[in-house]
Design an enzyme around this catalytic site. Structure first.
Site, PDB file in Angstrom:
ATOM      1  N   GLU A 154       0.853  -1.185   0.000  1.00  0.00           N
ATOM      2  CA  GLU A 154       0.000   0.000   0.000  1.00  0.00           C
ATOM      3  C   GLU A 154       0.892   1.238   0.000  1.00  0.00           C
ATOM      4  O   GLU A 154       1.855   1.280   0.763  1.00  0.00           O
ATOM      5  CB  GLU A 154      -0.905   0.040   1.233  1.00  0.00           C
ATOM      6  CG  GLU A 154      -1.915   1.171   1.142  1.00  0.00           C
ATOM      7  CD  GLU A 154      -2.885   1.220   2.317  1.00  0.00           C
ATOM      8  OE1 GLU A 154      -2.768   0.430   3.262  1.00  0.00           O
ATOM      9  OE2 GLU A 154      -3.758   2.080   2.259  1.00  0.00           O
ATOM     10  N   GLU A 210      -5.254  -2.924  12.616  1.00  0.00           N
ATOM     11  CA  GLU A 210      -4.957  -3.767  11.446  1.00  0.00           C
ATOM     12  C   GLU A 210      -5.926  -4.942  11.372  1.00  0.00           C
ATOM     13  O   GLU A 210      -6.383  -5.313  10.291  1.00  0.00           O
ATOM     14  CB  GLU A 210      -3.505  -4.259  11.468  1.00  0.00           C
ATOM     15  CG  GLU A 210      -2.437  -3.169  11.609  1.00  0.00           C
ATOM     16  CD  GLU A 210      -2.608  -1.989  10.661  1.00  0.00           C
ATOM     17  OE1 GLU A 210      -3.127  -2.184   9.551  1.00  0.00           O
ATOM     18  OE2 GLU A 210      -2.230  -0.865  11.059  1.00  0.00           O
ATOM     19  N   ASN A 255      -2.246  -6.364   5.357  1.00  0.00           N
ATOM     20  CA  ASN A 255      -2.258  -7.406   4.326  1.00  0.00           C
ATOM     21  C   ASN A 255      -3.118  -8.588   4.761  1.00  0.00           C
ATOM     22  O   ASN A 255      -3.029  -9.041   5.894  1.00  0.00           O
ATOM     23  CB  ASN A 255      -0.829  -7.917   4.093  1.00  0.00           C
ATOM     24  CG  ASN A 255       0.173  -6.797   4.060  1.00  0.00           C
ATOM     25  OD1 ASN A 255       0.059  -5.903   3.253  1.00  0.00           O
ATOM     26  ND2 ASN A 255       1.126  -6.831   4.988  1.00  0.00           N
TER      27      ASN A 255
END
Ligand code: ARG
Ligand code: ZN
Length: 886
Positions: free
Chosen positions: A123, A300, A267
């Site tokens: 990203e 996250e 991710n």
């Protein structure tokens, strides 16, 4: 080259499946990429021939095959990062082979090497540094990934999703095959090939499945993974319970890496973290570090739904996932504390961050809406506006719709958009539809930059027992946006009687309890409360119900009443901040004019009462006693004089330290946390209050205060207390009231380094502590840069010294001779050659240069021009300095 939101067009081809093969070698990694594409008939070509558009950077292209046929140089066009293949076929299989060089990739974007291991960061646009691909978030595909590498050097091979197969290969190599069953955009791809160890366990999910959880770190760090693992389990449970969102994979991995540009990356199934947000134990990590780990692990993890399952159509929509996910991690942290006053303390922290960083951004040359209209480099827009103001925008939905209404909106959002790439408008539509509300005016929170100002006026009519609250809103111009239209602003209001209690509120005959959420939608709007039996004191913007600047002509007496009694803790804190800010601004003026400084009893008494009020949480008292920062004071001044601000704030700290010495000392003793260290909210609050007392005592140091700090430094059983004592000593370094103040500071610094030199994150603290001390000037920073432990190549280390000095040491940085700015220019240029993202963050230290006195401005402009004049600047830095000078 500027990219505009209005130019969005759908991709000409979609990708259904990606098969990647990696032959990992630090000096020469070969990537074989097999893409299954499908023509996107929904996308027009504007009459032009259809093309497949791929992006690639820093790649050596070896071969391309289209449906089995090798393409020659005439079959495609390469223009910068864009590779275009004319093609109109319905179904296409593209095979692409490229080579990249991870060991020389110092940008830490794409595939890179850190301490001999492979990691990725994709990203926003790092995937194109790994292979050619339609690298945009609205292209979502399933990924199969084959990793091959030397087995001894890289025993651990990880990628997204599920491990399908692993085994040995000839020549001491081995392989692992990973498959991610969920469609994802390329920015969520990740791989790790490394020598690592992990803490793992299986964790029961709500639906009865068990998930394998792993935290991977370098050898020697397994004594620091426990808190991250606990935080992960709490995150999974909380997402189930509060939002009914489940982990959709059988395996969830966190990997810590020492070289990382940001905090962490979501991710799919393989979160990669800056070590700063994973590694902790009481010896090396502070309370704030523990809190940061819980928040970032949560953040996250929560992206798995808000970001991964539902992603962004384009990068202008970044706040769709970031604002929402910050809001979710804020709520998570608040729920983990549980108590009302604990929640309030987290809220106060959020308000502080906004004022410290976001309001200045909104008032500077990089001001942009939560959903920007244009950018040069997307990495420059991972900002406090997109993240923290974006979270405030999400919070306002909840304030307007209520908790249940907001939850219905979230459910509808997932029901409509699972596995889609969508926009901020889609999110707003889900909220509006679920709540049955018209939220069209609310759109302006996404499109208009700048911090709105709400000016309040009140009128009490004793005869009719009415109280009128008039609210007038405006918003200053920002770059590219001259005029603004009124925002839809939820304003939570309460009224206090003379005894400090809440009065019951009645508006248009409707009973509203003691806090009413008024909806300000006009530029100028009045609300008339009925049945008000006495002249009240208004508590406006309770819980900081909107990210605005509230102006109201409070008297000191009203502020003292609110500071002593407001039932809303955020406004109670706010009243203290207003009392302090009024004094700090006046003192800064006095200091600038060379007048003598003096602090009144009203303020000191209010602080004393707060300090000794044992009925209040220590954590809250600590917040209430903490003065607005120098940056926050500067933000209130038309012409910023950093030295005068520093003198004013130091004077108030020292005066409180001297006048409340015995109370501070008593509170220091009363706030001890004996026994084993624990990072629970109660203990954290006690340590915070205790260490604030120590800081005040050492702001007006006498021998006793320094002895206290030295004793705490020597005897501390945890890093929180140790580093607080070190800070007190270092900041008292120049005191003339104490013999050998400098020797005490230097001795503590030396011993601290000796003990912790093997712990990179603690060495960062050691550098940062010195970089932020007002006695540290450019010469001292330059000397520290020659220390063997210093390097510009590691982002945490570079930030700990260089960015801390430029961003958190106003006295040193704004030296009248301009030496701080020259150092800044030199550092930005040196860093830019290594890592544009880190350089660009540092570049922003000059954002507000036009606000300083002309003599400083002249030096700042020169430094900015020196950077801007370089021929070989990254897009990242060029955009930031260009906007600063524009
Ligand atoms: N999505 C990540 C997070 O907020 C941030 C990654 C940003 N990386 C970058 N290079 N801009 O958790
Ligand atoms: Zn995020």
């Amino acid at each position: 080259q500027t990219i505009y939101r209005k130019d969005y067009t759908a991709p000409s081809y979609l990708v259904d499946a990606v098969e990647l093969g990696f032959d990992l070698d630090p000096a020469r990694t070969v990537v074989a990429n097999r893409l299954t594409l499908r023509r996107n008939d929904a996308a027009g070509t504007g009459g032009a021939r259809r093309e497949i558009e791929l992006y690639g950077e820093e790649l050596q292209l070896v071969a391309i095959r289209l449906n089995g046929k090798a393409l020659g140089a005439r079959d495609y066009a390469i223009d910068g990062a864009l590779l275009r293949i004319p093609c109109d076929a319905q179904d296409v299989v593209l095979e692409i082979e490229t080579i990249c060089v991870p060991e020389t990739n110092t940008t830490l974007s794409g595939l890179y090497v850190s301490n001999g291991n492979f990691y990725t960061q994709c990203e926003a646009e790092g995937f194109r540094r790994i292979t050619y691909f339609p690298d945009r978030p609205d292209v979502m595909a399933t990924y199969t990934v084959m990793l091959r590498a030397d087995k001894r050097q890289f025993p651990v091979l990880l990628s997204n999703g599920n491990l399908i197969e692993e085994g040995d290969l000839p020549d001491g190599r081995h392989y692992a095959l990973w498959e991610d069953p969920f469609k994802k955009p390329s920015y969520l791809f990740a791989l790790v090939a490394a020598s690592l160890v992990c803490q793992e366990e299986t964790f029961p999910l709500q639906d009865g499945r068990r998930a394998l959880l792993q935290v991977w770190v370098e050898e020697g760090n397994l004594d620091k993974t426990d808190y991250a693992m606990q935080s992960l389990k709490r995150s999974i449970r909380w997402d189930e319970e509060r939002w009914n969102l489940e982990l959709d994979l059988d395996r969830f991995m966190i990997v810590a890496v020492g070289d990382f540009n940001m905090g962490a990356m979501e991710n799919k199934g393989l979160n990669i973290f800056n070590t700063k947000y994973v590694l902790a134990n009481p010896r090396v990590a502070t309370d704030v570090d523990f809190q940061g780990i819980e928040a970032v692990v949560g953040h996250e993890y929560f992206h798995n739904w808000t970001g991964n399952r539902v992603t962004c159509r384009d990068w202008f929509q970044l706040s769709l996932k970031e604002g929402l996910t910050v809001f979710r991690d804020q709520e998570f942290s608040a729920d983990m504390i549980g108590t009302a006053s604990g929640r309030a303390v987290t809220r106060i922290d959020q308000v502080r961050t906004l004022r410290q960083a976001q309001f200045p951004e909104d008032a500077g040359p990089m001001a942009h809406p939560v959903r920007p209209d244009s950018f040069v480099e997307i990495n420059n827009f991972y900002t406090v506006t997109v993240y923290e103001k974006g979270a405030e925008v999400v919070r306002m939905y909840q304030t307007l719709l209520g908790r249940d209404g907001f939850r219905k909106g979230m459910d509808l959002y997932f029901a409509r958009h699972d596995e889609q790439a969508v926009t901020c408008d889609d999110f707003r539509a889900a909220m509006a539809d679920a709540g049955g509300r018209d939220l069209s005016q609310f759109e302006r929170w996404y499109s208009q930059a700048g911090t709105p100002v709400v000016q309040a006026e009140t009128h009490y009519d004793a005869e009719r027992q009415t109280y009128t609250l008039r609210l007038v809103q405006s918003c200053p111009a920002t770059p590219g946006q001259a005029g603004k239209l009124p925002f839809h602003i939820p304003v939570a209001v309460g009224l206090l009687g003379a005894d400090g209690r809440d009065l019951p509120l009645t508006l248009d005959g409707v009973d509203l309890g003691t806090t009413a959420v008024l909806e300000l939608v006009e530029a100028d709007q009045s609300f008339v409360f009925g049945g008000v039996r006495e002249q009240p004191t208004p508590s406006i913007l309770r819980d900081f119900s909107a990210p605005v600047i509230l102006k109201y002509g409070y008297s000191d007496a009203e502020l003292v009443l609110l500071f002593s009694h407001d039932s809303d803790p955020v406004n109670r804190w706010e009243a203290g901040q207003r009392l302090a800010m009024g004094r700090l601004l006046k003192l800064a003026e006095d200091a600038a004019a060379g007048r003598s400084l003096d602090l009144d009893d009203v303020f000191v008494d209010a602080m004393r009462k707060m300090l000794v009020d044992a009925s209040l949480d220590p954590a809250f008292r600590e917040q209430a006693l903490l003065l607005p920062s120098e940056t926050m004071i500067a933000d209130q001044m038309d012409v910023v004089d950093p030295m005068a601000i520093h003198m004013a704030r130091q004077f108030v700290r020292a005066d409180i330290g001297a006048r409340l010495r015995s109370e501070l000392r008593a509170q220091y003793d009363a706030s001890q946390t004996p026994g084993e260290y624990s990072p629970d909210a109660e203990s954290i609050g006690r340590r915070a209050l205790k260490n604030l007392c120590l800081a005040y005592l050492c702001a007006a140091p006498d021998e006793a205060a320094i002895a206290l700090a030295r004793r705490q430094f020597d005897e501390a059983g945890n890093m929180t207390d140790r580093v607080a004592a070190l800070g007190a000593l270092v900041h008292a370094r120049a005191s003339s009231a104490v013999a050998d103040a400098a020797a005490h500071a230097d001795d503590a610094l030396r011993r601290f380094y000796d003990e912790f030199q093997g712990e990179a994150l603690v060495v960062d603290k050691w550098f940062a502590m010195q970089a932020s001390a007002p006695t540290t000037d450019v010469a001292a920073v330059r000397a520290l840069m020659t220390h063997p432990a210093f390097t510009l190549r590691n982002p945490n280390r570079a930030r700990s010294l260089v960015s801390t000095f430029c961003g958190a040491n106003p006295v040193g940085f704004h030296a009248p001779d301009g030496s701080g700015y020259a150092f800044w220019a030199e550092s930005v240029i040196a860093l830019d050659a290594l890592n544009p993202q880190v350089a660009s963050r540092l570049a922003r230290a000059m954002d507000r240069w036009r606000r300083y006195a002309p003599a400083l401005q002249k030096h700042m402009k020169k430094a900015l021009q020196q950077v801007a004049g370089r021929a070989t600047l990254s897009n990242d830095v060029r955009e930031v300095v260009g906007k600063a000078l524009a």
